[in-house]
Design a protein around this motif. Structure first.
Motif, short mmCIF file in Angstrom:
data_model
loop_
_atom_site.label_atom_id
_atom_site.label_comp_id
_atom_site.label_asym_id
_atom_site.label_seq_id
_atom_site.Cartn_x
_atom_site.Cartn_y
_atom_site.Cartn_z
N ARG A 453 47.69 26.68 39.35
CA ARG A 453 47.06 27.99 39.22
C ARG A 453 48.02 28.86 38.44
NH1 ARG A 453 45.88 31.19 44.72
NH2 ARG A 453 48.09 31.63 44.68
N THR A 454 47.54 29.49 37.37
CA THR A 454 48.38 30.43 36.64
C THR A 454 48.17 31.82 37.24
OG1 THR A 454 46.67 30.94 35.05
CG2 THR A 454 48.11 29.10 34.51
N VAL A 455 49.00 32.77 36.80
CA VAL A 455 48.87 34.13 37.31
C VAL A 455 47.45 34.65 37.10
CG1 VAL A 455 49.96 36.39 37.28
CG2 VAL A 455 51.22 34.40 36.51
N ARG A 458 44.95 33.73 39.78
CA ARG A 458 45.21 34.04 41.19
C ARG A 458 44.15 34.98 41.76
NH1 ARG A 458 51.32 35.48 42.37
NH2 ARG A 458 51.51 33.79 40.88
N ARG A 461 40.65 33.79 42.21
CA ARG A 461 40.63 32.62 43.12
C ARG A 461 40.11 31.36 42.42
NH1 ARG A 461 41.78 33.44 48.03
NH2 ARG A 461 40.60 31.74 48.91
N LEU A 463 41.23 27.57 40.89
CA LEU A 463 42.26 26.56 41.10
C LEU A 463 41.89 25.33 40.27
CD1 LEU A 463 44.78 26.18 42.95
CD2 LEU A 463 43.28 25.01 44.55
#
Lengths: 509, 169
Positions: A453-455, A458, A461, A463
């Motif tokens: 998961r990159t910033v 996040r 949500r 993945l």
């Protein structure tokens, strides 16, 4: 694993004696071709005695090396191992346990066919490390190749009461396949390769004479009189026509006579090719899944290709080259047939690649746009900076902006292709923009999970989940999926593995 | 077999693995980063001795500031993010700050367990343990374990691996 079947040979054998000549034909043929091209374009009068002499020496050298290679190469099949000794100066000896063998791949090109020989590649499926990957016998007689195939891939006697008619082909080359051939750009690629090859001979070609020749001059004169848009249309139309013809010819030559059968000894056998004949035998127990590939054009035409996901196929050989087509299951065929064969090969009632997939959240489109669009803007930005400084005209960067719409289209296409599902014993992951790839892997073939998961992912949500499989390239990714949903899917796919590492997310409750 | 904790919790996440690596790993990463940044600074510094345009001085200062910030700030964050756990069933590793990465491999599919110790790690008494599976996509790395803890972990994983028949594919 016990090794039974045909009685193993224990004596060291040499390759077929004819391979000395056959192996020398290709480099020698290349040399002859180069000579022929040089003579054609430069004329006999400009050929001295030096070039033919060098040519003759090289030909003799190739023959000597070829004979030496033959004399120093021996192999044998023992009860437990396959061993190969080879090497001109550096002696190498390789020994592979027979229960590691995954596939036997026979290749017979035109030269080998004339000589009655075959190249046998024995795939072991080790990936990475020094000990990979295949033993290659160049070359043995066709009869010996068949013998090796049957000896090497038979390990256990077929179960009593197995269905008798196992030899009805799962798929066979048909006229309806050829209809799909023009939907590939293989022809254009071939044109490119030809153009590059001609470029190699540019020293030998007298361009001025060529340019001054009658047909070329009249063509140029004619093109000068046609309106540019019409000319562009004509060129594009011509290329398309050429692509259609060449792609079809290439398709028929490469895959003509295609036949996929399930042998009694629980192996799949593919045979195809008109000029170079290929025959690949894969042990079914090693198959971890199937990948259905649908390039955009082919998909619009109702076609699909399929590859086998199995250890030892579609990876790199010992020289680091991609093994060409060794994981092929089906070339471009009608999509319904691709799904039927997929189901047959995987032993499923219907093709898991055809089930309805769960789509990924709309936020994934934003992530994809952020990945595609900035890259497409780079040339424009790079050209705009000198333009703003006044040292470069403005139109190039404005023209470069034309890259943005295709990038947006690419992102939208890729988003449309994202999807995943659990279907019976299989995990299905779909991805790709220009080529839609639907990977179907056995759940019990998943040997590790990787979550990323990159910033940017996040807050929405999202993945990305990669299922590692000991086969092919080894990784099948479900990209930018909904976190809660895909974690449940991964936990269900391999029971008991992931669940202990999951927890409710209080921040989101 | 634990069931997926779905009841009453619509949202799921991967929990943090149980263990940190050894705190000396912070020092290790600091030294590593400091060496790399130091090499860049020295290289530019040598040029500055002979030739001193304004922009190069500014660059040197900028790199120095970046280096100090990186060496001071980054390693503790990296330490906080890098965690691992080994259960009777699986190995579980988390790492990464901007790109978070979690890996899970069942012990039954582990092929090899290796340890590496670079010069800095040897000096600090640290080890990196690499757990590989039959796919290149499935390798796990636990970076900066205490040396003795690493030996113990490797022994445990190797024993678990040997207990599984077949070739783990």
């Amino acid at each position: 694993m016990t090794v039974t079947g045909a009685p193993p040979v224990t004596d060291w054998r040499r390759l077929d004696r004819r391979s000395i000549w056959v192996e020398a034909v290709k480099p020698g043929g290349g040399l002859l071709l180069a000579g022929a091209v040089a003579v054609t374009f430069r004329g006999w009068d400009r050929v001295g005695w030096i070039e033919p002499t060098i040519g003759a020496v090289v030909v003799v050298g190739i023959l000597v090396l070829s004979a030496w290679a033959w004399a120093t190469t021996t192999y044998r099949v023992t009860a437990t191992h396959v061993e190969l000794r080879s090497g001109l100066l550096v002696r190498s000896a390789r020994s592979v346990p027979r229960d590691r063998l995954r596939s036997v791949d026979l290749t017979v090109d035109v030269v080998h066919r004339v000589a009655g020989l075959a190249v046998v590649a024995i795939g072991t499926g080790r990936q990475g490390g020094e000990s990979d990957d295949e033993l290659k016998l160049e070359s043995v007689s066709t009869a010996e190749a068949e013998r090796l195939r049957s000896v090497l891939l038979v390990r256990e006697a077929a179960p009593v009461g197995a269905p008798a008619d196992h030899r009805a082909p799962l798929a066979e080359f048909g006229a309806s396949w050829v209809r799909l051939a023009p939907l590939s750009l293989a022809g254009l690629v071939a044109i490119g390769v030809l153009a590059a090859a001609l470029g190699q001979f540019r020293d030998a070609i007298d361009y001025e004479a060529l340019w001054g020749s009658g047909p070329v001059r009249s063509a140029v004169a004619w093109a000068g009189g046609v309106a540019p848009p019409l000319l562009a249309l004509l060129v594009i139309g011509g290329l398309l026509l050429l692509n259609t013809v060449l792609s079809t010819v290439l398709y028929v030559v490469s895959y003509g006579g295609f036949r996929l059968v399930r042998d009694d000894d629980r192996t799949l056998r593919l045979t195809y090719g008109l000029l170079t004949q290929r025959s690949v035998t894969i042990e079914e127990a090693r198959i971890r899944g199937v990948r259905v590939d649908e390039p955009l054009l082919l998909r619009l035409g109702g076609g699909a290709k399929a590859k086998i996901v199995a250890a030892g196929l579609g990876v790199q050989d010992s020289e680091g080259n991609e093994k060409r087509d060794s994981d092929l299951l089906l070339p471009a065929v009608p999509v319904a047939l691709a799904h039927r064969v997929t189901a047959d090969v995987l032993g499923a009632a219907s093709s898991p690649a055809a089930v309805a997939l769960r789509r990924h959240p709309a936020a994934a489109l934003r992530v994809l746009l952020l990945r595609w669009v900035p890259v497409s803007l780079l040339p424009a930005v790079g050209l705009a900076v000198p333009a703003l400084l006044g040292v470069f005209p403005h139109w190039p960067w404005q023209l470069a902006l034309a890259l943005v719409p295709p990038a947006v289209a690419g992102a939208v296409l890729e988003f449309g292709n994202l999807g995943h599902a659990l279907s019976g014993a299989f995990l299905v992951a779909r991805s790709g923009s220009g080529v839609r790839r639907t990977a179907v892997v056995r759940r019990d073939g998943v040997i590790a999970w990787r979550f990323r998961r990159t910033v940017l992912q996040r807050r929405p949500r999202l993945l990305s989940v990669t299922a590692a499989v000991a086969a092919g390239k080894g990784a099948h990714t479900i990209a930018y999926a909904d976190q809660d949903e895909v974690l449940r899917v991964a936990a269900d796919a391999v029971p008991g593995l992931l669940a202990p590492f999951l927890e409710p997310d209080p921040a989101q409750a | 077999m634990t069931s997926v904790p779905t009841s009453g919790a619509p949202h799921l996440r991967l929990r943090a693995p149980a263990h940190h690596v050894d705190p000396r790993a912070i020092t290790w990463w600091r030294l590593q980063d400091a060496l790399i940044w130091g090499a860049v600074l020295v290289a530019v510094g040598v040029v500055l001795v002979f030739w001193r345009p304004g922009w190069l001085v500014a660059l040197e200062v900028a790199v120095a500031v970046l280096a100090v910030v990186d060496v001071v700030v980054a390693p503790p964050i990296r330490y906080a993010r890098h965690r691992w756990e080994s259960t009777a069933v699986a190995v579980y590793v988390r790492e990464g700050v901007f790109v978070e990465d979690w890996r899970v491999a069942p012990l039954s599919r582990v092929q090899t367990v290796d340890t590496q110790r670079g010069p800095l790690q040897q000096w600090l008494g640290l080890s990196t343990v690499t757990v590989t599976t039959a796919s290149t996509a499935g390798a796990l790395k636990i970076k900066g374990l205490d040396r003795d803890a690493a030996v113990e972990l490797v022994e445990r994983l190797t024993a678990a691996t040997e207990a599984t028949p077949g070739d783990a594919t």
